[in-house]
Design a protein around this motif. Structure first.
Motif, short mmCIF file in Angstrom:
data_model
loop_
_atom_site.label_atom_id
_atom_site.label_comp_id
_atom_site.label_asym_id
_atom_site.label_seq_id
_atom_site.Cartn_x
_atom_site.Cartn_y
_atom_site.Cartn_z
N VAL A 116 -0.82 -13.97 2.61
CA VAL A 116 -0.85 -14.27 1.05
C VAL A 116 -2.04 -14.31 0.54
CG1 VAL A 116 -0.13 -15.88 -0.84
CG2 VAL A 116 1.38 -15.08 1.22
N ARG A 141 -4.13 -11.86 -2.34
CA ARG A 141 -4.46 -12.46 -3.57
C ARG A 141 -6.09 -12.17 -3.56
NH1 ARG A 141 -2.44 -18.24 -3.37
NH2 ARG A 141 -0.15 -17.63 -3.69
N CYS A 196 7.65 3.82 -2.95
CA CYS A 196 7.38 2.72 -3.92
C CYS A 196 6.25 3.05 -4.96
CB CYS A 196 7.04 1.42 -3.39
SG CYS A 196 5.67 1.45 -2.23
N ASP A 208 2.91 2.75 -4.21
CA ASP A 208 1.80 2.12 -3.71
C ASP A 208 0.76 2.86 -3.48
OD1 ASP A 208 3.22 -0.34 -4.32
OD2 ASP A 208 3.37 -1.12 -2.43
N ARG A 261 -3.51 -0.60 -4.41
CA ARG A 261 -2.40 -1.08 -5.40
C ARG A 261 -0.95 -1.05 -4.69
NH1 ARG A 261 -0.67 2.86 -9.91
NH2 ARG A 261 1.14 2.99 -8.39
N GLY A 262 -0.88 -2.11 -4.30
CA GLY A 262 0.62 -2.31 -3.62
C GLY A 262 1.05 -3.77 -3.39
N CYS A 263 1.91 -3.88 -2.55
CA CYS A 263 2.74 -5.02 -2.19
C CYS A 263 1.63 -6.18 -1.28
CB CYS A 263 4.07 -5.13 -1.41
SG CYS A 263 3.65 -4.14 0.37
N ALA A 264 2.14 -7.25 -1.13
CA ALA A 264 1.28 -8.49 -0.46
C ALA A 264 0.81 -7.77 0.99
CB ALA A 264 2.03 -9.62 -0.45
N ILE A 265 2.20 -7.22 1.45
CA ILE A 265 2.04 -6.59 3.03
C ILE A 265 0.96 -5.58 3.03
CG2 ILE A 265 3.33 -5.71 4.99
CD1 ILE A 265 4.36 -8.43 4.24
N ARG A 316 9.88 -2.36 5.95
CA ARG A 316 8.40 -2.73 5.47
C ARG A 316 7.37 -2.27 6.19
NH1 ARG A 316 8.37 -6.40 1.54
NH2 ARG A 316 6.35 -5.46 1.06
#
Lengths: 157, 413
Positions: free
Chosen positions: A21, A25, A47, A49, A71-75, A136
Protein backbone atom coordinates in the motif's frame (compact mmCIF):
# COMPACT_ATOMS: atom_id res chain seq x y z
CA UNK A 1 -2.53 -1.82 17.49
CA UNK A 2 -5.85 -0.21 18.37
CA UNK A 3 -9.05 -2.15 17.89
CA UNK A 4 -9.89 -0.04 14.87
CA UNK A 5 -6.51 -0.64 13.29
CA UNK A 6 -6.93 -4.37 13.84
CA UNK A 7 -10.34 -4.30 12.17
CA UNK A 8 -8.90 -2.36 9.25
CA UNK A 9 -6.02 -4.81 9.04
CA UNK A 10 -8.52 -7.68 8.83
CA UNK A 11 -10.35 -5.97 5.99
CA UNK A 12 -7.09 -5.64 4.12
CA UNK A 13 -5.88 -9.20 4.49
CA UNK A 14 -2.25 -10.10 3.99
CA UNK A 15 -2.05 -9.25 0.28
CA UNK A 16 -2.37 -5.56 0.87
CA UNK A 17 0.39 -5.42 3.46
CA UNK A 18 1.86 -2.08 4.42
CA UNK A 19 4.74 -2.31 1.97
CA UNK A 20 2.39 -2.76 -1.00
CA UNK A 21 0.00 0.00 0.00
CA UNK A 22 2.83 2.37 0.88
CA UNK A 23 4.66 1.88 -2.43
CA UNK A 24 1.41 2.20 -4.39
CA UNK A 25 0.64 5.45 -2.64
CA UNK A 26 4.15 6.92 -2.62
CA UNK A 27 6.35 5.28 -5.27
CA UNK A 28 10.12 5.73 -4.90
CA UNK A 29 10.76 5.29 -8.63
CA UNK A 30 7.85 7.13 -10.22
CA UNK A 31 8.23 9.24 -13.36
CA UNK A 32 10.20 8.37 -16.49
CA UNK A 33 12.87 10.96 -17.45
CA UNK A 34 13.65 11.75 -21.09
CA UNK A 35 17.27 10.59 -21.03
CA UNK A 36 16.75 6.85 -20.65
CA UNK A 37 18.21 4.22 -23.00
CA UNK A 38 15.04 2.22 -23.42
CA UNK A 39 11.31 2.59 -22.84
CA UNK A 40 8.68 -0.15 -22.71
CA UNK A 41 4.92 0.00 -22.32
CA UNK A 42 2.39 -2.45 -20.96
CA UNK A 43 -1.41 -2.31 -21.03
CA UNK A 44 -3.92 -4.59 -19.36
CA UNK A 45 -6.87 -4.72 -21.77
CA UNK A 46 -9.16 -6.00 -19.00
CA UNK A 47 -9.01 -2.85 -16.92
CA UNK A 48 -7.16 -0.32 -19.08
CA UNK A 49 -4.25 -0.05 -16.63
CA UNK A 50 -0.98 1.12 -18.16
CA UNK A 51 2.66 0.96 -17.11
CA UNK A 52 5.59 2.65 -18.82
CA UNK A 53 9.09 1.64 -17.76
CA UNK A 54 12.30 3.46 -18.64
CA UNK A 55 15.81 2.00 -18.12
CA UNK A 56 19.22 3.57 -18.27
CA UNK A 57 22.04 1.04 -18.65
CA UNK A 58 25.65 1.08 -17.50
CA UNK A 59 28.53 0.02 -19.79
CA UNK A 60 28.13 -3.59 -18.62
CA UNK A 61 24.47 -3.61 -19.70
CA UNK A 62 23.25 -3.55 -16.10
CA UNK A 63 20.37 -1.26 -15.19
CA UNK A 64 21.73 1.89 -13.55
CA UNK A 65 18.29 3.51 -13.33
CA UNK A 66 14.81 2.01 -13.55
CA UNK A 67 11.78 4.30 -13.43
CA UNK A 68 8.10 3.75 -14.16
CA UNK A 69 4.93 5.69 -14.85
CA UNK A 70 1.98 3.61 -13.67
CA UNK A 71 -1.72 4.24 -13.97
CA UNK A 72 -3.26 1.25 -12.31
CA UNK A 73 -4.36 -0.57 -9.22
CA UNK A 74 -2.35 -0.81 -6.01
CA UNK A 75 -1.00 -4.25 -6.90
CA UNK A 76 0.24 -3.03 -10.28
CA UNK A 77 1.69 0.22 -8.94
CA UNK A 78 3.47 -1.45 -6.00
CA UNK A 79 4.75 -4.23 -8.26
CA UNK A 80 6.26 -1.62 -10.62
CA UNK A 81 7.98 0.19 -7.77
CA UNK A 82 9.33 -2.90 -6.02
CA UNK A 83 10.44 -4.28 -9.38
CA UNK A 84 12.44 -1.09 -9.96
CA UNK A 85 14.25 -1.77 -6.67
CA UNK A 86 14.81 -5.42 -7.46
CA UNK A 87 16.26 -5.11 -10.97
CA UNK A 88 18.61 -2.27 -10.10
CA UNK A 89 22.09 -3.37 -11.26
CA UNK A 90 20.76 -6.31 -13.28
CA UNK A 91 21.24 -6.98 -16.96
CA UNK A 92 18.34 -7.95 -19.17
CA UNK A 93 19.17 -11.65 -18.73
CA UNK A 94 19.44 -11.29 -14.96
CA UNK A 95 16.10 -9.50 -14.79
CA UNK A 96 14.53 -12.25 -16.91
CA UNK A 97 15.96 -14.84 -14.50
CA UNK A 98 14.41 -13.02 -11.54
CA UNK A 99 11.12 -12.86 -13.40
CA UNK A 100 11.10 -16.67 -13.62
CA UNK A 101 11.15 -16.82 -9.81
CA UNK A 102 8.57 -14.07 -9.55
CA UNK A 103 6.19 -15.93 -11.87
CA UNK A 104 6.72 -19.09 -9.84
CA UNK A 105 5.85 -17.12 -6.71
CA UNK A 106 2.64 -15.81 -8.27
CA UNK A 107 1.49 -19.20 -9.51
CA UNK A 108 2.65 -21.51 -6.72
CA UNK A 109 3.09 -19.34 -3.65
CA UNK A 110 6.08 -18.87 -1.42
CA UNK A 111 6.23 -22.36 0.11
CA UNK A 112 7.08 -24.03 -3.19
CA UNK A 113 10.20 -21.93 -3.68
CA UNK A 114 13.74 -22.87 -2.69
CA UNK A 115 15.44 -20.80 0.03
CA UNK A 116 17.74 -19.37 -2.65
CA UNK A 117 14.78 -18.22 -4.74
CA UNK A 118 13.16 -16.65 -1.70
CA UNK A 119 16.35 -14.78 -0.94
CA UNK A 120 16.57 -13.55 -4.54
CA UNK A 121 13.01 -12.26 -4.48
CA UNK A 122 13.39 -10.46 -1.15
CA UNK A 123 10.70 -7.74 -0.80
CA UNK A 124 8.89 -9.12 -3.89
CA UNK A 125 7.66 -11.92 -1.61
CA UNK A 126 5.01 -9.37 -0.58
CA UNK A 127 3.03 -10.61 -3.60
CA UNK A 128 3.07 -14.26 -2.51
CA UNK A 129 -0.64 -14.34 -1.72
CA UNK A 130 -1.50 -13.56 -5.34
CA UNK A 131 -1.25 -17.27 -6.07
CA UNK A 132 -4.72 -17.45 -4.53
CA UNK A 133 -6.00 -14.60 -6.72
CA UNK A 134 -5.53 -15.82 -10.25
CA UNK A 135 -7.38 -12.85 -11.78
CA UNK A 136 -4.97 -10.38 -10.16
CA UNK A 137 -1.68 -11.98 -11.22
CA UNK A 138 -1.56 -10.02 -14.43
CA UNK A 139 -1.72 -6.80 -12.38
CA UNK A 140 1.62 -7.71 -10.79
CA UNK A 141 3.06 -9.02 -14.09
CA UNK A 142 2.25 -5.97 -16.20
CA UNK A 143 5.27 -3.86 -15.05
CA UNK A 144 7.59 -6.77 -15.83
CA UNK A 145 6.41 -7.04 -19.41
CA UNK A 146 7.00 -3.29 -19.77
CA UNK A 147 10.46 -3.74 -18.23
CA UNK A 148 11.48 -6.46 -20.69
CA UNK A 149 10.21 -4.27 -23.54
CA UNK A 150 12.34 -1.41 -22.17
CA UNK A 151 15.48 -3.59 -22.14
CA UNK A 152 14.72 -4.69 -25.70
CA UNK A 153 14.22 -1.15 -26.90
CA UNK A 154 17.57 -0.13 -25.35
CA UNK A 155 19.27 -2.88 -27.36
CA UNK A 156 17.85 -1.46 -30.59
CA UNK A 157 18.85 2.09 -29.70
CA UNK B 1 -45.18 2.37 -3.64
CA UNK B 2 -48.06 -0.04 -3.41
CA UNK B 3 -48.88 -2.44 -0.61
CA UNK B 4 -46.81 -5.27 -1.98
CA UNK B 5 -43.59 -3.36 -1.33
CA UNK B 6 -44.15 -3.63 2.41
CA UNK B 7 -41.11 -5.03 4.16
CA UNK B 8 -42.88 -8.24 5.17
CA UNK B 9 -44.01 -9.05 1.64
CA UNK B 10 -40.62 -8.24 0.19
CA UNK B 11 -38.67 -10.27 2.74
CA UNK B 12 -37.48 -13.30 0.83
CA UNK B 13 -34.70 -14.29 3.23
CA UNK B 14 -36.34 -17.70 3.80
CA UNK B 15 -35.43 -18.50 0.17
CA UNK B 16 -31.72 -18.62 0.99
CA UNK B 17 -32.17 -22.19 2.18
CA UNK B 18 -33.07 -23.13 -1.42
CA UNK B 19 -29.55 -22.23 -2.60
CA UNK B 20 -27.00 -24.78 -1.33
CA UNK B 21 -24.00 -22.74 -2.44
CA UNK B 22 -24.93 -19.88 -0.12
CA UNK B 23 -24.54 -22.10 2.92
CA UNK B 24 -20.76 -22.08 2.50
CA UNK B 25 -18.03 -19.85 3.81
CA UNK B 26 -15.51 -18.20 1.49
CA UNK B 27 -12.03 -17.34 2.74
CA UNK B 28 -13.30 -18.17 6.19
CA UNK B 29 -16.18 -15.67 6.05
CA UNK B 30 -19.91 -16.13 5.36
CA UNK B 31 -20.37 -16.03 1.59
CA UNK B 32 -21.89 -12.70 0.56
CA UNK B 33 -22.74 -13.08 -3.11
CA UNK B 34 -23.39 -9.72 -4.76
CA UNK B 35 -22.59 -10.72 -8.34
CA UNK B 36 -25.91 -12.07 -9.57
CA UNK B 37 -25.92 -9.75 -12.58
CA UNK B 38 -22.95 -11.68 -13.95
CA UNK B 39 -24.57 -15.03 -13.21
CA UNK B 40 -26.97 -15.98 -10.44
CA UNK B 41 -26.78 -18.95 -8.08
CA UNK B 42 -28.99 -21.98 -8.62
CA UNK B 43 -31.78 -23.23 -6.37
CA UNK B 44 -32.17 -26.92 -5.53
CA UNK B 45 -35.21 -27.04 -7.81
CA UNK B 46 -33.04 -26.34 -10.86
CA UNK B 47 -30.21 -28.63 -9.81
CA UNK B 48 -32.66 -31.44 -9.10
CA UNK B 49 -34.62 -30.98 -12.33
CA UNK B 50 -31.43 -31.31 -14.36
CA UNK B 51 -30.09 -34.23 -12.35
CA UNK B 52 -33.49 -35.95 -12.48
CA UNK B 53 -33.55 -35.58 -16.27
CA UNK B 54 -30.13 -37.13 -16.69
CA UNK B 55 -30.83 -39.88 -14.16
CA UNK B 56 -34.28 -40.94 -15.26
CA UNK B 57 -35.62 -39.25 -18.33
CA UNK B 58 -33.05 -38.52 -21.00
CA UNK B 59 -32.77 -39.17 -24.73
CA UNK B 60 -32.48 -36.97 -27.79
CA UNK B 61 -35.56 -34.94 -28.68
CA UNK B 62 -37.77 -34.75 -31.77
CA UNK B 63 -36.32 -37.83 -33.44
CA UNK B 64 -36.58 -40.91 -31.30
CA UNK B 65 -39.42 -43.28 -32.00
CA UNK B 66 -39.14 -44.60 -28.49
CA UNK B 67 -40.67 -43.95 -25.13
CA UNK B 68 -37.67 -42.21 -23.58
CA UNK B 69 -37.23 -39.78 -26.46
CA UNK B 70 -40.90 -38.90 -26.42
CA UNK B 71 -40.87 -38.20 -22.67
CA UNK B 72 -37.77 -36.01 -23.06
CA UNK B 73 -39.34 -34.19 -26.00
CA UNK B 74 -42.43 -33.51 -23.89
CA UNK B 75 -40.30 -32.05 -21.11
CA UNK B 76 -38.19 -29.97 -23.50
CA UNK B 77 -41.17 -28.67 -25.48
CA UNK B 78 -43.04 -27.98 -22.25
CA UNK B 79 -40.44 -25.34 -21.43
CA UNK B 80 -41.53 -23.40 -24.52
CA UNK B 81 -44.94 -22.98 -22.88
CA UNK B 82 -43.27 -21.98 -19.60
CA UNK B 83 -41.19 -19.30 -21.34
CA UNK B 84 -44.18 -18.06 -23.34
CA UNK B 85 -46.10 -17.65 -20.08
CA UNK B 86 -43.19 -15.81 -18.43
CA UNK B 87 -43.05 -13.27 -21.27
CA UNK B 88 -46.79 -13.30 -22.02
CA UNK B 89 -45.90 -14.21 -25.59
CA UNK B 90 -48.93 -14.72 -27.87
CA UNK B 91 -47.71 -18.14 -28.99
CA UNK B 92 -45.32 -20.87 -27.86
CA UNK B 93 -44.15 -21.14 -31.46
CA UNK B 94 -42.56 -17.72 -31.13
CA UNK B 95 -40.09 -19.00 -28.50
CA UNK B 96 -36.71 -19.96 -29.99
CA UNK B 97 -34.11 -21.63 -27.78
CA UNK B 98 -30.55 -20.43 -28.25
CA UNK B 99 -27.33 -20.88 -26.30
CA UNK B 100 -27.42 -17.46 -24.61
CA UNK B 101 -28.59 -13.86 -25.03
CA UNK B 102 -25.50 -13.35 -27.16
CA UNK B 103 -26.58 -16.29 -29.33
CA UNK B 104 -30.08 -14.84 -29.64
CA UNK B 105 -28.83 -11.39 -30.68
CA UNK B 106 -26.45 -12.93 -33.19
CA UNK B 107 -29.36 -14.93 -34.59
CA UNK B 108 -31.35 -11.73 -35.13
CA UNK B 109 -28.31 -9.86 -36.49
CA UNK B 110 -27.78 -12.63 -39.05
CA UNK B 111 -31.33 -13.59 -39.95
CA UNK B 112 -33.27 -10.36 -39.58
CA UNK B 113 -30.09 -8.50 -40.51
CA UNK B 114 -30.11 -10.30 -43.86
CA UNK B 115 -33.38 -8.51 -44.66
CA UNK B 116 -31.86 -5.06 -44.07
CA UNK B 117 -30.41 -3.20 -47.03
CA UNK B 118 -27.50 -0.75 -47.41
CA UNK B 119 -28.80 2.69 -46.48
CA UNK B 120 -30.80 1.28 -43.60
CA UNK B 121 -29.59 1.63 -40.03
CA UNK B 122 -29.59 -0.21 -36.70
CA UNK B 123 -29.92 2.01 -33.64
CA UNK B 124 -28.36 0.92 -30.35
CA UNK B 125 -27.74 2.89 -27.17
CA UNK B 126 -24.59 3.98 -25.41
CA UNK B 127 -25.35 1.69 -22.46
CA UNK B 128 -25.36 -1.60 -24.33
CA UNK B 129 -23.49 -4.71 -23.33
CA UNK B 130 -20.87 -5.65 -25.95
CA UNK B 131 -23.25 -8.48 -26.94
CA UNK B 132 -25.65 -5.86 -28.28
CA UNK B 133 -22.96 -3.83 -30.05
CA UNK B 134 -20.53 -6.19 -31.74
CA UNK B 135 -23.08 -8.32 -33.71
CA UNK B 136 -24.38 -5.09 -35.29
CA UNK B 137 -20.87 -3.96 -36.15
CA UNK B 138 -20.34 -7.32 -37.83
CA UNK B 139 -23.64 -6.84 -39.69
CA UNK B 140 -22.46 -3.39 -40.76
CA UNK B 141 -19.31 -4.95 -42.21
CA UNK B 142 -21.33 -7.67 -44.02
CA UNK B 143 -24.31 -5.72 -45.17
CA UNK B 144 -23.22 -2.08 -45.40
CA UNK B 145 -25.85 -0.87 -42.96
CA UNK B 146 -25.29 2.13 -40.70
CA UNK B 147 -24.91 1.78 -36.93
CA UNK B 148 -26.36 4.63 -34.89
CA UNK B 149 -25.92 5.21 -31.17
CA UNK B 150 -28.47 6.89 -28.90
CA UNK B 151 -26.67 8.76 -26.10
CA UNK B 152 -27.13 8.37 -22.37
CA UNK B 153 -27.72 11.32 -20.05
CA UNK B 154 -25.55 12.17 -17.03
CA UNK B 155 -28.17 10.51 -14.83
CA UNK B 156 -27.64 7.29 -16.79
CA UNK B 157 -30.94 7.36 -18.64
CA UNK B 158 -31.57 6.97 -22.33
CA UNK B 159 -31.70 10.41 -24.01
CA UNK B 160 -35.17 10.04 -25.53
CA UNK B 161 -35.04 13.34 -27.44
CA UNK B 162 -31.84 12.26 -29.13
CA UNK B 163 -33.28 8.81 -29.78
CA UNK B 164 -36.31 10.32 -31.47
CA UNK B 165 -34.08 12.55 -33.60
CA UNK B 166 -32.01 9.54 -34.69
CA UNK B 167 -35.21 7.86 -35.90
CA UNK B 168 -36.51 10.91 -37.76
CA UNK B 169 -35.20 10.15 -41.27
CA UNK B 170 -36.99 6.79 -41.34
CA UNK B 171 -33.82 4.88 -42.24
CA UNK B 172 -33.62 2.88 -39.02
CA UNK B 173 -34.84 -0.65 -39.62
CA UNK B 174 -34.21 -1.92 -36.11
CA UNK B 175 -33.78 -0.39 -32.67
CA UNK B 176 -31.79 -2.75 -30.42
CA UNK B 177 -31.52 -1.57 -26.81
CA UNK B 178 -31.27 -2.98 -23.35
CA UNK B 179 -34.37 -3.28 -21.19
CA UNK B 180 -32.18 -2.84 -18.11
CA UNK B 181 -28.54 -1.79 -18.02
CA UNK B 182 -26.10 -4.32 -16.58
CA UNK B 183 -23.91 -1.46 -15.38
CA UNK B 184 -26.21 1.36 -14.25
CA UNK B 185 -29.29 -0.64 -13.32
CA UNK B 186 -31.31 1.77 -15.47
CA UNK B 187 -34.62 0.38 -16.71
CA UNK B 188 -35.33 1.85 -20.13
CA UNK B 189 -38.82 3.12 -21.12
CA UNK B 190 -39.40 0.17 -23.44
CA UNK B 191 -43.02 0.90 -24.33
CA UNK B 192 -42.18 4.49 -25.32
CA UNK B 193 -39.20 3.32 -27.35
CA UNK B 194 -41.46 0.79 -29.08
CA UNK B 195 -43.98 3.49 -29.99
CA UNK B 196 -41.25 5.78 -31.36
CA UNK B 197 -39.58 2.95 -33.26
CA UNK B 198 -42.82 1.76 -34.82
CA UNK B 199 -43.86 5.30 -35.78
CA UNK B 200 -40.53 5.55 -37.63
CA UNK B 201 -41.03 2.21 -39.36
CA UNK B 202 -38.46 0.34 -37.25
CA UNK B 203 -38.70 -2.88 -35.27
CA UNK B 204 -37.60 -3.08 -31.62
CA UNK B 205 -35.30 -5.66 -30.06
CA UNK B 206 -35.02 -5.56 -26.27
CA UNK B 207 -32.07 -7.17 -24.50
CA UNK B 208 -33.84 -8.49 -21.43
CA UNK B 209 -30.86 -10.33 -19.91
CA UNK B 210 -31.10 -8.27 -16.73
CA UNK B 211 -34.71 -7.07 -16.81
CA UNK B 212 -36.33 -10.48 -16.96
CA UNK B 213 -34.61 -11.43 -13.70
CA UNK B 214 -35.84 -8.47 -11.73
CA UNK B 215 -39.35 -7.60 -12.90
CA UNK B 216 -42.44 -8.89 -14.69
CA UNK B 217 -42.05 -8.72 -18.48
CA UNK B 218 -44.97 -8.63 -20.90
CA UNK B 219 -43.69 -8.47 -24.47
CA UNK B 220 -47.14 -7.61 -25.80
CA UNK B 221 -47.67 -4.73 -23.39
CA UNK B 222 -44.16 -3.46 -24.11
CA UNK B 223 -44.81 -3.58 -27.84
CA UNK B 224 -41.49 -5.30 -28.54
CA UNK B 225 -40.76 -7.22 -31.74
CA UNK B 226 -37.80 -9.21 -30.42
CA UNK B 227 -36.96 -10.01 -26.79
CA UNK B 228 -33.89 -11.93 -25.70
CA UNK B 229 -32.69 -13.26 -22.36
CA UNK B 230 -30.37 -15.89 -20.93
CA UNK B 231 -31.01 -18.72 -18.49
CA UNK B 232 -28.01 -18.43 -16.21
CA UNK B 233 -28.87 -14.99 -14.85
CA UNK B 234 -32.43 -16.17 -14.13
CA UNK B 235 -31.32 -18.85 -11.64
CA UNK B 236 -31.11 -21.38 -14.45
CA UNK B 237 -28.12 -23.09 -16.05
CA UNK B 238 -25.61 -21.74 -18.54
CA UNK B 239 -25.88 -22.75 -22.19
CA UNK B 240 -29.53 -21.86 -22.70
CA UNK B 241 -30.94 -18.58 -23.95
CA UNK B 242 -34.22 -17.44 -25.44
CA UNK B 243 -35.27 -15.40 -28.43
CA UNK B 244 -38.89 -14.35 -28.59
CA UNK B 245 -39.98 -12.73 -31.84
CA UNK B 246 -43.27 -12.01 -33.54
CA UNK B 247 -44.28 -14.94 -35.72
CA UNK B 248 -44.44 -12.95 -38.96
CA UNK B 249 -40.84 -11.82 -38.40
CA UNK B 250 -39.62 -15.33 -37.67
CA UNK B 251 -41.39 -16.59 -40.78
CA UNK B 252 -39.88 -13.88 -42.98
CA UNK B 253 -36.36 -14.39 -41.64
CA UNK B 254 -34.00 -16.89 -43.28
CA UNK B 255 -32.50 -19.56 -40.98
CA UNK B 256 -29.35 -18.70 -39.04
CA UNK B 257 -27.53 -22.02 -38.72
CA UNK B 258 -28.14 -25.05 -40.85
CA UNK B 259 -28.21 -28.66 -39.68
CA UNK B 260 -30.43 -31.31 -38.27
CA UNK B 261 -33.76 -30.49 -36.61
CA UNK B 262 -34.24 -27.25 -38.59
CA UNK B 263 -35.23 -28.85 -41.87
CA UNK B 264 -38.41 -30.19 -43.45
CA UNK B 265 -36.54 -32.20 -46.07
CA UNK B 266 -33.00 -32.43 -47.43
CA UNK B 267 -31.64 -33.50 -50.77
CA UNK B 268 -28.35 -32.56 -52.38
CA UNK B 269 -30.21 -30.25 -54.74
CA UNK B 270 -32.43 -28.52 -52.23
CA UNK B 271 -33.47 -28.38 -48.59
CA UNK B 272 -36.58 -26.86 -47.11
CA UNK B 273 -36.95 -25.47 -43.65
CA UNK B 274 -38.98 -26.66 -40.72
CA UNK B 275 -41.72 -24.45 -39.33
CA UNK B 276 -40.86 -21.83 -36.73
CA UNK B 277 -39.48 -22.03 -34.12
CA UNK B 278 -37.60 -25.19 -35.21
CA UNK B 279 -36.26 -23.43 -38.30
CA UNK B 280 -33.91 -21.60 -35.93
CA UNK B 281 -32.87 -24.55 -33.77
CA UNK B 282 -30.27 -26.45 -35.78
CA UNK B 283 -28.65 -29.45 -34.20
CA UNK B 284 -29.38 -31.18 -30.91
CA UNK B 285 -30.55 -28.40 -28.61
CA UNK B 286 -29.39 -27.87 -25.01
CA UNK B 287 -32.02 -30.30 -23.73
CA UNK B 288 -31.03 -30.61 -20.08
CA UNK B 289 -30.33 -26.88 -19.88
CA UNK B 290 -33.76 -26.04 -21.30
CA UNK B 291 -35.37 -28.27 -18.69
CA UNK B 292 -33.27 -26.50 -16.03
CA UNK B 293 -34.46 -23.16 -17.35
CA UNK B 294 -38.05 -24.37 -17.12
CA UNK B 295 -37.50 -25.26 -13.47
CA UNK B 296 -35.93 -21.85 -12.83
CA UNK B 297 -38.89 -20.05 -14.37
CA UNK B 298 -41.30 -22.17 -12.34
CA UNK B 299 -39.28 -21.22 -9.27
CA UNK B 300 -39.40 -17.44 -9.82
CA UNK B 301 -43.03 -17.48 -10.92
CA UNK B 302 -43.98 -19.38 -7.77
CA UNK B 303 -42.37 -16.56 -5.75
CA UNK B 304 -44.02 -13.99 -8.04
CA UNK B 305 -42.16 -11.53 -10.25
CA UNK B 306 -43.91 -8.61 -8.52
CA UNK B 307 -42.62 -9.81 -5.16
CA UNK B 308 -39.13 -10.24 -6.54
CA UNK B 309 -39.28 -6.72 -7.96
CA UNK B 310 -40.42 -5.35 -4.57
CA UNK B 311 -37.68 -7.26 -2.76
CA UNK B 312 -34.99 -5.93 -5.05
CA UNK B 313 -36.38 -2.40 -4.89
CA UNK B 314 -35.97 -2.61 -1.12
CA UNK B 315 -32.40 -3.94 -1.45
CA UNK B 316 -31.50 -1.26 -3.99
CA UNK B 317 -32.95 1.55 -1.92
CA UNK B 318 -31.09 0.34 1.16
CA UNK B 319 -27.84 -0.06 -0.76
CA UNK B 320 -28.04 3.44 -2.26
CA UNK B 321 -28.53 4.89 1.24
CA UNK B 322 -25.73 2.83 2.80
CA UNK B 323 -23.24 3.42 -0.03
CA UNK B 324 -23.89 7.17 0.15
CA UNK B 325 -22.67 7.03 3.76
CA UNK B 326 -19.30 5.49 2.86
CA UNK B 327 -16.67 8.23 2.49
CA UNK B 328 -15.31 8.50 -1.06
CA UNK B 329 -17.84 6.13 -2.62
CA UNK B 330 -19.91 7.41 -5.51
CA UNK B 331 -22.58 5.56 -7.45
CA UNK B 332 -22.55 5.77 -11.26
CA UNK B 333 -26.01 6.46 -12.69
CA UNK B 334 -29.08 7.79 -10.92
CA UNK B 335 -31.94 6.72 -13.12
CA UNK B 336 -35.47 7.28 -11.86
CA UNK B 337 -36.43 3.73 -12.70
CA UNK B 338 -33.79 1.19 -11.84
CA UNK B 339 -33.25 -2.39 -10.76
CA UNK B 340 -30.92 -4.18 -8.38
CA UNK B 341 -27.58 -3.43 -10.07
CA UNK B 342 -25.34 -0.70 -8.66
CA UNK B 343 -21.96 0.39 -10.03
CA UNK B 344 -19.74 2.45 -7.80
CA UNK B 345 -16.25 3.78 -7.48
CA UNK B 346 -14.16 4.70 -4.45
CA UNK B 347 -12.10 7.85 -4.71
CA UNK B 348 -8.40 7.09 -4.69
CA UNK B 349 -8.93 3.34 -4.95
CA UNK B 350 -8.87 1.16 -8.06
CA UNK B 351 -12.00 -0.95 -8.60
CA UNK B 352 -9.91 -4.13 -8.79
CA UNK B 353 -8.29 -3.43 -5.44
CA UNK B 354 -11.71 -2.78 -3.93
CA UNK B 355 -13.03 -6.04 -5.38
CA UNK B 356 -10.05 -8.08 -4.14
CA UNK B 357 -10.30 -6.57 -0.67
CA UNK B 358 -14.03 -7.31 -0.60
CA UNK B 359 -13.25 -10.86 -1.74
CA UNK B 360 -10.82 -11.26 1.15
CA UNK B 361 -13.85 -10.62 3.33
CA UNK B 362 -16.01 -13.20 1.56
CA UNK B 363 -17.91 -10.62 -0.50
CA UNK B 364 -18.22 -11.27 -4.24
CA UNK B 365 -18.71 -8.25 -6.50
CA UNK B 366 -17.69 -7.68 -10.08
CA UNK B 367 -15.09 -5.11 -11.08
CA UNK B 368 -14.01 -3.94 -14.50
CA UNK B 369 -15.73 -2.62 -17.57
CA UNK B 370 -18.71 -5.01 -17.31
CA UNK B 371 -18.56 -5.71 -21.06
CA UNK B 372 -19.67 -2.13 -21.67
CA UNK B 373 -16.54 -0.20 -22.60
CA UNK B 374 -18.34 2.56 -24.53
CA UNK B 375 -20.47 3.31 -21.47
CA UNK B 376 -17.36 3.49 -19.27
CA UNK B 377 -15.85 6.02 -21.69
CA UNK B 378 -19.12 7.98 -21.63
CA UNK B 379 -18.73 8.44 -17.89
CA UNK B 380 -14.97 9.01 -18.13
CA UNK B 381 -14.04 5.99 -16.02
CA UNK B 382 -11.91 2.96 -16.73
CA UNK B 383 -13.65 0.52 -14.43
CA UNK B 384 -16.15 0.28 -11.59
CA UNK B 385 -17.06 -2.16 -8.89
CA UNK B 386 -20.59 -3.50 -9.18
CA UNK B 387 -22.89 -4.97 -6.58
CA UNK B 388 -25.98 -6.74 -7.87
CA UNK B 389 -28.81 -8.41 -6.05
CA UNK B 390 -30.94 -11.52 -6.35
CA UNK B 391 -33.87 -13.11 -4.56
CA UNK B 392 -31.46 -14.35 -1.87
CA UNK B 393 -29.86 -11.00 -1.08
CA UNK B 394 -30.48 -9.68 2.44
CA UNK B 395 -30.35 -6.22 3.97
CA UNK B 396 -27.69 -7.59 6.33
CA UNK B 397 -25.43 -8.47 3.39
CA UNK B 398 -25.69 -4.92 2.10
CA UNK B 399 -24.71 -3.65 5.55
CA UNK B 400 -21.68 -5.96 5.50
CA UNK B 401 -20.74 -4.56 2.08
CA UNK B 402 -21.01 -0.95 3.29
CA UNK B 403 -19.12 -1.61 6.53
CA UNK B 404 -16.34 -3.44 4.72
CA UNK B 405 -16.05 -0.67 2.13
CA UNK B 406 -15.66 1.80 4.96
CA UNK B 407 -12.79 -0.21 6.45
CA UNK B 408 -11.17 -0.63 3.02
CA UNK B 409 -11.40 3.10 2.45
CA UNK B 410 -9.66 3.83 5.75
CA UNK B 411 -6.91 1.42 4.88
CA UNK B 412 -6.37 2.03 1.19
CA UNK B 413 -7.14 5.68 0.56
Amino acid sequence: MSEQQTATRDAAGSLYRDLVVERARRPLHGGVPDDVDGIGDGTNPLCGDTVQVGVRLGPDGAAALVRHRTRGCAICAASADLMADAVQGRTSDEAAALLVWFEALLTQGERELTPAARAELGPLLAFAELHEYRSRRKCAMLPWSALLAAYRSSEKA
Amino acid sequence: MNAITSVAAADLSHLRADFPILQQTVRGKPFVFLDSAASSQKPDAVIEAMAHTMRTQYANVHRGLHWMSERTTDAYEGVRDTVAALLNAPSRDEIVFTGSSTGAINLVANSYGALLRPGQAVLVSEMEHHANIVPWQMLRARQGIELRVAPVTDAGELDMTALEALLADGKVGLVAVTHMSNVLGTVTPAARIAALAHAAGAKLLLDGSQAVVHRPVDVQALGADFYVFTGHKLYGPTGIGVLWARRELLEAMPPFMGGGDMIASVSFEHSSWAEVPHKFEAGTPPIVEAIGLGAAIDYVRAIGMERIQAHEAMMTEHALVRLAQVPGVSVIGHAQERGGVISFSMEGAHAHDVATLLDQNGIAVRAGTHCAEPLMRRFGITSTARASFGVYTTLGEIDVLAETLERIGRFLV
